[in-house]
Design a protein around this motif. Structure first.
Motif, PDB file in Angstrom:
ATOM      1  N   ALA A 270       0.837  -1.211   0.000  1.00 45.90           N
ATOM      2  CA  ALA A 270       0.000   0.000   0.000  1.00 45.90           C
ATOM      3  C   ALA A 270       0.868   1.255   0.000  1.00 45.90           C
ATOM      4  O   ALA A 270       0.506   2.271   0.576  1.00 45.90           O
ATOM      5  N   ALA A 271       2.003   1.161  -0.691  1.00 48.85           N
ATOM      6  CA  ALA A 271       2.981   2.237  -0.559  1.00 48.85           C
ATOM      7  C   ALA A 271       3.637   2.646  -1.872  1.00 48.85           C
ATOM      8  O   ALA A 271       4.597   3.411  -1.851  1.00 48.85           O
ATOM      9  N   THR A 272       3.121   2.141  -2.987  1.00 51.98           N
ATOM     10  CA  THR A 272       3.658   2.577  -4.281  1.00 51.98           C
ATOM     11  C   THR A 272       2.486   3.004  -5.158  1.00 51.98           C
ATOM     12  O   THR A 272       1.326   2.808  -4.800  1.00 51.98           O
ATOM     13  N   SER A 273       2.783   3.570  -6.320  1.00 52.24           N
ATOM     14  CA  SER A 273       1.713   3.902  -7.267  1.00 52.24           C
ATOM     15  C   SER A 273       1.763   2.978  -8.476  1.00 52.24           C
ATOM     16  O   SER A 273       1.203   3.263  -9.522  1.00 52.24           O
ATOM     17  N   GLN A 274       2.435   1.846  -8.291  1.00 53.65           N
ATOM     18  CA  GLN A 274       2.517   0.803  -9.331  1.00 53.65           C
ATOM     19  C   GLN A 274       1.339  -0.140  -9.134  1.00 53.65           C
ATOM     20  O   GLN A 274       1.220  -0.782  -8.085  1.00 53.65           O
ATOM     21  N   GLY A 275       0.468  -0.194 -10.123  1.00 48.55           N
ATOM     22  CA  GLY A 275      -0.790  -0.911  -9.943  1.00 48.55           C
ATOM     23  C   GLY A 275      -0.666  -2.422  -9.926  1.00 48.55           C
ATOM     24  O   GLY A 275       0.213  -2.977 -10.571  1.00 48.55           O
ATOM     25  N   PRO A 276      -1.597  -3.065  -9.192  1.00 48.62           N
ATOM     26  CA  PRO A 276      -1.845  -4.485  -9.434  1.00 48.62           C
ATOM     27  C   PRO A 276      -2.623  -4.565 -10.758  1.00 48.62           C
ATOM     28  O   PRO A 276      -2.999  -3.524 -11.318  1.00 48.62           O
ATOM     29  N   PRO A 277      -2.912  -5.766 -11.289  1.00 45.22           N
ATOM     30  CA  PRO A 277      -3.607  -5.853 -12.591  1.00 45.22           C
ATOM     31  C   PRO A 277      -5.086  -5.506 -12.544  1.00 45.22           C
ATOM     32  O   PRO A 277      -5.786  -5.639 -13.549  1.00 45.22           O
ATOM     33  N   THR A 278      -5.579  -5.051 -11.406  1.00 43.25           N
ATOM     34  CA  THR A 278      -7.000  -4.715 -11.248  1.00 43.25           C
ATOM     35  C   THR A 278      -7.406  -3.609 -12.233  1.00 43.25           C
ATOM     36  O   THR A 278      -6.645  -2.680 -12.467  1.00 43.25           O
ATOM     37  N   THR A 279      -8.627  -3.753 -12.783  1.00 42.79           N
ATOM     38  CA  THR A 279      -9.114  -2.749 -13.739  1.00 42.79           C
ATOM     39  C   THR A 279     -10.262  -1.944 -13.143  1.00 42.79           C
ATOM     40  O   THR A 279     -10.904  -2.357 -12.173  1.00 42.79           O
ATOM     41  N   ASN A 280     -10.505  -0.815 -13.773  1.00 49.39           N
ATOM     42  CA  ASN A 280     -11.639   0.006 -13.362  1.00 49.39           C
ATOM     43  C   ASN A 280     -12.921  -0.624 -13.902  1.00 49.39           C
ATOM     44  O   ASN A 280     -13.014  -0.891 -15.101  1.00 49.39           O
ATOM     45  N   PRO A 281     -13.905  -0.887 -13.056  1.00 48.24           N
ATOM     46  CA  PRO A 281     -15.129  -1.568 -13.519  1.00 48.24           C
ATOM     47  C   PRO A 281     -15.847  -0.808 -14.625  1.00 48.24           C
ATOM     48  O   PRO A 281     -16.601  -1.411 -15.396  1.00 48.24           O
ATOM     49  N   HIS A 282     -15.624   0.500 -14.712  1.00 42.19           N
ATOM     50  CA  HIS A 282     -16.329   1.289 -15.712  1.00 42.19           C
ATOM     51  C   HIS A 282     -15.571   1.354 -17.032  1.00 42.19           C
ATOM     52  O   HIS A 282     -16.101   1.826 -18.031  1.00 42.19           O
ATOM     53  N   ASP A 283     -14.345   0.917 -17.050  1.00 43.49           N
ATOM     54  CA  ASP A 283     -13.532   0.883 -18.276  1.00 43.49           C
ATOM     55  C   ASP A 283     -12.261   0.092 -17.974  1.00 43.49           C
ATOM     56  O   ASP A 283     -11.357   0.600 -17.312  1.00 43.49           O
ATOM     57  N   PRO A 284     -12.212  -1.150 -18.464  1.00 43.64           N
ATOM     58  CA  PRO A 284     -11.083  -2.004 -18.081  1.00 43.64           C
ATOM     59  C   PRO A 284      -9.732  -1.532 -18.620  1.00 43.64           C
ATOM     60  O   PRO A 284      -8.705  -2.100 -18.247  1.00 43.64           O
ATOM     61  N   SER A 285      -9.722  -0.517 -19.430  1.00 46.46           N
ATOM     62  CA  SER A 285      -8.430   0.010 -19.884  1.00 46.46           C
ATOM     63  C   SER A 285      -7.905   1.079 -18.925  1.00 46.46           C
ATOM     64  O   SER A 285      -6.824   1.622 -19.146  1.00 46.46           O
ATOM     65  N   ARG A 286      -8.660   1.366 -17.878  1.00 45.47           N
ATOM     66  CA  ARG A 286      -8.262   2.410 -16.932  1.00 45.47           C
ATOM     67  C   ARG A 286      -8.030   1.829 -15.534  1.00 45.47           C
ATOM     68  O   ARG A 286      -8.665   0.864 -15.139  1.00 45.47           O
ATOM     69  N   THR A 287      -7.163   2.509 -14.792  1.00 47.22           N
ATOM     70  CA  THR A 287      -6.859   2.087 -13.419  1.00 47.22           C
ATOM     71  C   THR A 287      -8.057   2.330 -12.502  1.00 47.22           C
ATOM     72  O   THR A 287      -8.790   3.312 -12.685  1.00 47.22           O
ATOM     73  N   PRO A 288      -8.226   1.470 -11.493  1.00 46.44           N
ATOM     74  CA  PRO A 288      -9.198   1.763 -10.440  1.00 46.44           C
ATOM     75  C   PRO A 288      -8.595   2.662  -9.367  1.00 46.44           C
ATOM     76  O   PRO A 288      -9.259   2.970  -8.372  1.00 46.44           O
ATOM     77  N   GLY A 289      -7.341   3.052  -9.546  1.00 44.61           N
ATOM     78  CA  GLY A 289      -6.636   3.796  -8.489  1.00 44.61           C
ATOM     79  C   GLY A 289      -5.985   2.839  -7.516  1.00 44.61           C
ATOM     80  O   GLY A 289      -6.102   1.614  -7.625  1.00 44.61           O
ATOM     81  N   GLY A 290      -5.272   3.414  -6.574  1.00 43.65           N
ATOM     82  CA  GLY A 290      -4.587   2.619  -5.554  1.00 43.65           C
ATOM     83  C   GLY A 290      -4.362   3.501  -4.351  1.00 43.65           C
ATOM     84  O   GLY A 290      -4.712   4.671  -4.375  1.00 43.65           O
ATOM     85  N   SER A 291      -3.829   2.976  -3.284  1.00 41.19           N
ATOM     86  CA  SER A 291      -3.403   1.613  -3.150  1.00 41.19           C
ATOM     87  C   SER A 291      -4.550   0.651  -2.831  1.00 41.19           C
ATOM     88  O   SER A 291      -4.368  -0.559  -2.955  1.00 41.19           O
ATOM     89  N   SER A 292      -5.721   1.173  -2.472  1.00 38.97           N
ATOM     90  CA  SER A 292      -6.855   0.285  -2.149  1.00 38.97           C
ATOM     91  C   SER A 292      -7.567  -0.106  -3.436  1.00 38.97           C
ATOM     92  O   SER A 292      -8.799  -0.025  -3.531  1.00 38.97           O
ATOM     93  N   SER A 293      -6.820  -0.582  -4.419  1.00 40.29           N
ATOM     94  CA  SER A 293      -7.334  -0.832  -5.769  1.00 40.29           C
ATOM     95  C   SER A 293      -8.506  -1.791  -5.763  1.00 40.29           C
ATOM     96  O   SER A 293      -9.595  -1.486  -6.265  1.00 40.29           O
ATOM     97  N   GLY A 294      -8.302  -2.970  -5.230  1.00 39.80           N
ATOM     98  CA  GLY A 294      -9.335  -3.991  -5.275  1.00 39.80           C
ATOM     99  C   GLY A 294     -10.553  -3.629  -4.447  1.00 39.80           C
ATOM    100  O   GLY A 294     -11.692  -3.932  -4.834  1.00 39.80           O
ATOM    101  N   SER A 295     -10.341  -2.961  -3.329  1.00 40.42           N
ATOM    102  CA  SER A 295     -11.480  -2.593  -2.470  1.00 40.42           C
ATOM    103  C   SER A 295     -12.399  -1.614  -3.183  1.00 40.42           C
ATOM    104  O   SER A 295     -13.623  -1.772  -3.178  1.00 40.42           O
ATOM    105  N   GLY A 296     -11.799  -0.597  -3.821  1.00 40.71           N
ATOM    106  CA  GLY A 296     -12.605   0.378  -4.554  1.00 40.71           C
ATOM    107  C   GLY A 296     -13.327  -0.257  -5.728  1.00 40.71           C
ATOM    108  O   GLY A 296     -14.526  -0.014  -5.959  1.00 40.71           O
ATOM    109  N   ALA A 297     -12.622  -1.095  -6.475  1.00 41.35           N
ATOM    110  CA  ALA A 297     -13.219  -1.718  -7.660  1.00 41.35           C
ATOM    111  C   ALA A 297     -14.301  -2.723  -7.283  1.00 41.35           C
ATOM    112  O   ALA A 297     -15.350  -2.794  -7.932  1.00 41.35           O
ATOM    113  N   ALA A 298     -14.057  -3.511  -6.228  1.00 44.87           N
ATOM    114  CA  ALA A 298     -15.030  -4.541  -5.843  1.00 44.87           C
ATOM    115  C   ALA A 298     -16.356  -3.911  -5.428  1.00 44.87           C
ATOM    116  O   ALA A 298     -17.427  -4.418  -5.778  1.00 44.87           O
ATOM    117  N   VAL A 299     -16.292  -2.819  -4.692  1.00 45.83           N
ATOM    118  CA  VAL A 299     -17.530  -2.168  -4.252  1.00 45.83           C
ATOM    119  C   VAL A 299     -18.249  -1.533  -5.443  1.00 45.83           C
ATOM    120  O   VAL A 299     -19.466  -1.652  -5.588  1.00 45.83           O
TER     121      VAL A 299
END
Lengths: 456, 456
Positions: free
Chosen positions: A132-161
């Protein structure tokens, strides 16, 4: 499985799911199966999970169903996703670090203990950037456009909700790791007042900044967790007069007649068109609904805040990542190696000055925030950028993280590519519940008239 | 077993043990057996251990002996006792709480990871007060008089080091939990600058106060751990002039010509005859050895410090103990139930004022401390009191804990009953290594001429 509710159970907010459990319209097992189906359908695209065991989830759901009605907790059966830097005794905790592959600590964080005691169904561990300390993404995608990041570091939490794979999720914020993904994914998030919630049993990045918070698709759902975690506001009745415009507003807040601040902050030059437009529209909508909106600048002496923050974050990271550096620095993100090896070349004196300057700013900023029902600030520079490698910039969040103030991301606007853009509401420390009450009314307006709805 | 050293291996300081390992005069297994014999002989009286498995210790000692000489770490084979609020993956962690009997978290705290990587031999878990957060003692006795407390909350760590059951021990301090036991047991302790050492993986009481530190019977041994934990001082070469009397003094410090402060603090009325006498004698001895000693008072506006501290400790404890309260408040110390239930009736506003007032005092206090090579302050009200129920008062420690300054307890004096009494040395934040260098020379004088020697 017979679906007993409309819409499908996985679409329910936590508040709605609870009502269905209470009425007997839905069992926890049925609900869990619906969420697991949604996850199975969407995981190949969204990739929000670092660990998820359907068998474990179903076993726990059945256990929850077997609990007598009068012994059920306030979150009975509600599914919660957990950022994978928080210890869970029955699931591995991996921090998105090769140093901790399949690490199974067999202990629950304080937050997990409280969720389990409240009857929550822990669904699984959600993806994060490394520690939770870098801006290098996991492979998680933004649910509204899979070509975009969901953000981080709480990537999966934001995307899952956002993707209806969980109604609630735990995240953490050291810079902007709760609020940025909330804005990018178009959901609500609360970053509570610093240390209003125990962080025991989770990865430390910066003790003086790290904050546990949560995601939901409604303010009512954030409030459920605020109650489980015992958030309490400043006392209204301490006898020093009624000059606090927030006093007593928790229940009866109305935008009509309310007073909002608007603060673009010292880093406004980083705002792109999506955020410029969202801030303008937010102010217009609040005025149209009968509020006053007063723009203000922070005091001149806080202009150096970004440098203080960077210096202190680096220094705190030096301590936090020393063990990983000792374990194997070749398997630690270069950015974190840089913290440990003090590549910035900061002196301890620089660090102490930054620590003390930020501390001195807190009461000053609190006093300014206290003039308003809430203050509108940017959540992000703009909508979620293209690509999955870079999770985005915390430039608009680190100030409020460091000030220890509660922050709520309110979705409802959109950028030039139709992606969600939120704005944040901020209040003085320990005004979390009132901020949620304000956020509820504001969110209704933004979602109805701002141009983007969470369920689009 | 053939003893290859004089005195018996268990009496060696860490520095001495390392020299014996390097010369081949002693194996880690021989050393471990000697310590285990000492522990077996003394445990029925001192009761310093919450968990100790001789088999585990011997297996680990043999493993360390099998490591090729060129791959050995800087603490190779040195035994370390660990306060039982710090996670160890191979030993239970019980917090002296009935809620965590035989709790086995299967994860190492950051501090344990670093110790293991340095080659340390983790001996066992030492006794503590409940969650390191009460003054109700475990049954541990003071090695110098079993009818007296060893202090707390790091009870077992202080007693084990004083009693030659371990050369080094980890403790923690939120009020006075490192320095008070050090004084009562007649050993050295370092409370490092706040957050100079990672506290990940240990019980939280108050995030803004908790500090991991350590015990030893010599300053050289404290320095060994300071290096393993990467303590680094403020930079001497930051170009702002040479007005810092501590600059460059780390290696060549001499009491002759040094400048000490002496601060009785705003709670001096709590000092008993042992501490009054120790402070007077400390000043006399330093002057006799050629130093100037200048007594000063803290600024008037810090007079409310004890109330700020109590308010903030209570508020932070409210967050930290909420999970345990939810688990089963009938099995939680009443004092901690009081934190969670806000028996003091503090408002959030009181809490924020205390937090900000303490923060504002830090740079003021640092600037005063920076006038001296070190400042002499009381460690305790007096020698260890009779009885095991009450572990003593942190009244003289909480100020420095809250100011985040490094503190070293220097033994060498005694009270009316012949029990050890120490005094503390304090310096500005991030002057830990220089403070150890000063403490070494000061300790030599106090031990030789103060009236009490650590090995009496």
């Amino acid at each position: 499985m017979t679906l007993t509710t409309e819409p499908e159970p996985y679409r329910l907010t936590a508040t709605e799911a609870l009502a269905n459990f209470r009425s007997g319209a839905l069992t926890v097992e049925q609900y869990a199966r619906s969420l697991l189906s949604r996850i199975a359908a969407r995981d190949p695209v969204v990739k929000a999970w670092a660990y998820l065991s359907p068998n474990l989830v179903l076993a726990e759901a059945k256990r929850l169903d077997s609990i007598p009605v009068d012994q059920r907790g306030p979150l009975h059966g509600v599914a919660v996703a957990v950022k994978d830097i928080i210890y869970t005794r029955d699931m591995p905790t991996q921090f998105n670090s090769p140093l901790y592959e399949n690490d199974a600590p067999k202990v629950d964080a304080a937050s997990i203990t409280m969720l389990r005691l409240a009857g929550a169904l822990i669904l699984g561990k959600t993806t994060t950037t490394e520690f939770a300390a870098t801006s290098q993404g996991p492979p998680t995608t933004n649910p509204h456009d899979p070509s975009r990041t969901p953000g981080g570091s709480s990537s999966g939490s934001g995307a899952a909700v956002a993707d209806f794979q969980a109604p609630l999720a735990l995240g953490t914020q050291t810079g902007g790791s709760l609020i940025r993904p909330a804005s990018f994914n178009g959901v609500y998030a609360l970053k509570p007042t610093w240390n209003a919630v125990s962080r025991e049993g989770q990865k430390v990045y910066a003790l003086i900044f790290d904050t546990l918070g949560w995601y939901a698709r409604s303010i009512d759902d954030l409030r459920l967790l605020a109650d489980v975690f015992n958030l309490q506001d400043d006392d209204d009745d301490d006898g020093d007069g009624g000059d606090n415009p927030r006093s007593g507003k928790e229940d009866g807040f109305s935008i009509q007649g309310a007073k909002f601040g608007l603060c673009k902050t010292m880093v406004w030059s980083h705002a792109g068109p999506g955020t410029v437009s969202a801030m303008e529209k937010a102010a217009s909508l609040l005025r149209e609904h009968g509020a006053t909106v007063e723009e203000f600048d922070l005091p001149e002496h806080t202009a150096d805040f970004p440098a203080w923050y960077d210096t202190l974050l680096d220094a705190e990271g030096r301590v936090a990542f020393l063990p990983a550096h000792r374990l194997d620095k070749t398997r630690l993100a270069d950015h974190l190696v840089g913290h440990v090896e003090n590549r910035r070349g900061s002196s301890k004196r620089d660090q102490v000055r930054a620590f003390d300057s930020i501390a001195a700013a807190r009461p000053v900023v609190d006093a300014i925030l206290a003039r308003y029902d809430a203050v509108v600030v940017p959540s992000v520079p703009d909508e979620a950028p293209l690509g999955l490698g870079y999770t985005g910039d915390h430039i608009f969040n680190s100030l409020w993280t460091a000030m220890h103030t509660p922050v709520v991301n309110v979705p409802g606007f959109q950028g030039q590519n139709g992606m969600p853009v939120g704005v944040s509401l901020v209040a003085p420390r320990y005004n979390d519940l009132r901020l949620l009450a304000v956020g509820k009314k504001v969110g209704e307006v933004f979602q109805a008239e701002g141009g983007w709805k969470p369920q689009d």
